[in-house]
Design a protein around this motif. Structure first.
Motif, short mmCIF file in Angstrom:
data_model
loop_
_atom_site.label_atom_id
_atom_site.label_comp_id
_atom_site.label_asym_id
_atom_site.label_seq_id
_atom_site.Cartn_x
_atom_site.Cartn_y
_atom_site.Cartn_z
N MET A 33 -114.76 40.42 74.13
CA MET A 33 -114.73 39.11 74.68
C MET A 33 -116.21 38.30 74.44
N ARG A 34 -116.96 38.97 74.10
CA ARG A 34 -118.41 38.57 73.68
C ARG A 34 -118.55 38.04 72.49
N ASP A 35 -119.64 37.06 72.24
CA ASP A 35 -119.89 36.54 70.98
C ASP A 35 -121.19 37.15 70.36
N ALA A 36 -121.70 38.14 71.08
CA ALA A 36 -123.05 39.15 70.60
C ALA A 36 -123.04 39.98 71.56
N TYR A 37 -123.60 41.28 70.82
CA TYR A 37 -123.79 42.39 71.38
C TYR A 37 -124.91 42.95 70.98
N GLN A 38 -125.84 43.86 71.74
CA GLN A 38 -126.88 44.53 71.23
C GLN A 38 -127.70 44.00 70.15
N SER B 81 -130.54 43.95 69.37
CA SER B 81 -131.68 44.92 68.67
C SER B 81 -130.91 46.19 67.74
N ASP B 82 -129.52 46.06 67.70
CA ASP B 82 -129.11 47.13 66.81
C ASP B 82 -129.63 47.14 65.44
N PRO B 83 -130.15 48.24 64.96
CA PRO B 83 -130.77 48.20 63.77
C PRO B 83 -129.59 47.77 62.56
N GLU B 84 -128.49 48.26 62.64
CA GLU B 84 -127.44 47.62 61.63
C GLU B 84 -127.28 46.37 61.58
N PHE B 85 -127.42 45.52 62.74
CA PHE B 85 -126.96 44.28 62.87
C PHE B 85 -128.47 43.45 62.12
N ILE B 86 -129.62 44.13 62.52
CA ILE B 86 -130.66 43.56 61.99
C ILE B 86 -130.68 43.66 60.32
N ALA B 87 -130.34 44.96 60.02
CA ALA B 87 -130.27 45.10 58.43
C ALA B 87 -129.23 43.87 57.87
N TRP B 88 -128.09 43.99 58.63
CA TRP B 88 -127.20 42.96 58.02
C TRP B 88 -127.88 41.48 57.88
N GLN B 89 -128.54 41.27 58.77
CA GLN B 89 -129.23 39.87 58.95
C GLN B 89 -130.26 39.72 57.88
N ASN B 90 -130.64 40.76 57.29
CA ASN B 90 -131.59 40.89 56.44
C ASN B 90 -130.88 41.17 54.89
N GLY B 91 -129.50 41.19 54.73
CA GLY B 91 -129.18 41.06 53.42
C GLY B 91 -128.11 42.36 53.37
N LYS B 92 -128.29 43.43 54.28
CA LYS B 92 -127.38 44.77 53.74
C LYS B 92 -125.97 44.28 53.90
N ARG B 93 -125.21 44.88 52.99
CA ARG B 93 -123.78 44.87 53.15
C ARG B 93 -122.98 46.01 52.77
N LEU B 94 -121.96 46.26 53.45
CA LEU B 94 -121.45 47.65 53.02
C LEU B 94 -120.57 47.50 51.80
N SER C 192 -115.65 32.81 69.85
CA SER C 192 -115.91 31.40 69.78
C SER C 192 -115.97 30.88 68.45
N GLU C 193 -115.63 29.70 68.11
CA GLU C 193 -115.47 29.04 66.73
C GLU C 193 -116.04 27.80 66.92
N PRO C 194 -116.99 27.63 66.07
CA PRO C 194 -117.68 28.50 64.78
C PRO C 194 -118.24 29.86 65.40
N VAL C 195 -118.00 30.86 64.75
CA VAL C 195 -118.41 31.88 65.11
C VAL C 195 -119.99 32.34 65.10
N THR C 196 -120.49 33.20 65.85
CA THR C 196 -121.94 33.45 65.74
C THR C 196 -122.30 34.45 64.74
N ASP C 197 -123.47 34.61 64.36
CA ASP C 197 -123.73 35.70 63.25
C ASP C 197 -123.54 36.92 63.67
N TYR C 198 -123.44 37.14 64.89
CA TYR C 198 -123.04 38.61 65.18
C TYR C 198 -121.59 38.79 65.18
#
Length: 170
Positions: free
Chosen positions: A21-26, A28-41, A74-80
């Motif tokens: 139910m949260r709009d953001a978690y952790q 500092s998660d390295p995978e989230f930071i990498a995603w913010q920097n353009g990494k995609r699976l 929540s909408e609009p959704v957060t980056d997380y």
């Protein structure tokens, strides 16, 4: 230290449900930071996204346990949440069912105060977070009133929520 979610999944016989139910978690998660920097699976490169938790999901669903995850957002959704949406296809590939419910559509549902897992409709694992989304504690509960509240809340959310394959983040 053992992971109580993994313990719950290992013991589950028929169901495991997860309510987020949260709009953001952790943050500092390295995978989230990498995603913010353009990494995609890459869906075609399974070795790049398969991770140990997905082995647990596949094993759990493979022995007949239905795993369902519902996310209230929540909408609009957060980056997380955009990140979570982008990295959910591996969970689905491993056998987990995932649905999304816009928060406005959950306003009249009596919800527990925090995220949770429920196993076999009989035990609940609440996860407590700091204000920025870091896990600070977990607590097992088995009282019938708590289990009933969680079960009713999850089913109400699940009924209204949109399957992952059909949901488009706004």
């Amino acid at each position: 230290m053992t992971n109580p979610v993994l313990e719950g999944l290992a013991k589950a016989r028929h169901s495991a449900v997860h309510l987020e139910m949260r709009d953001a978690y952790q943050p500092s998660d390295p995978e989230f930071i990498a995603w913010q920097n353009g990494k995609r699976l890459d869906p075609d490169d399974r070795s790049s996204w398969w991770r140990p938790f997905l082995d647990v999901v596949a094993e759990t669903t493979g022995r007949g346990v239905e795993m369902r995850r519902a996310r209230i957002v929540s909408e609009p959704v957060t980056d997380y949440i955009k990140y979570e949406y982008d990295v959910t296809f591996p969970n689905v590939a491993a056998g987990e069912l995932v649905r999304w419910l816009p928060r406005r559509q959950a306003a009249d549902i009596a919800l527990p105060g925090t995220d949770l897992w429920m196993f076999d409709g009989s035990s609940v694992l609440f996860t407590y977070f700091s204000g920025i989304g870091e896990v600070v504690d977990r607590e097992w509960r088995t009282e019938p009133a708590v289990v009933d509240l969680v079960g009713a809340a999850f089913e109400a959310v699940w009924e209204r929520a949109t399957p992952h394959e059909e949901y488009k983040p706004v």
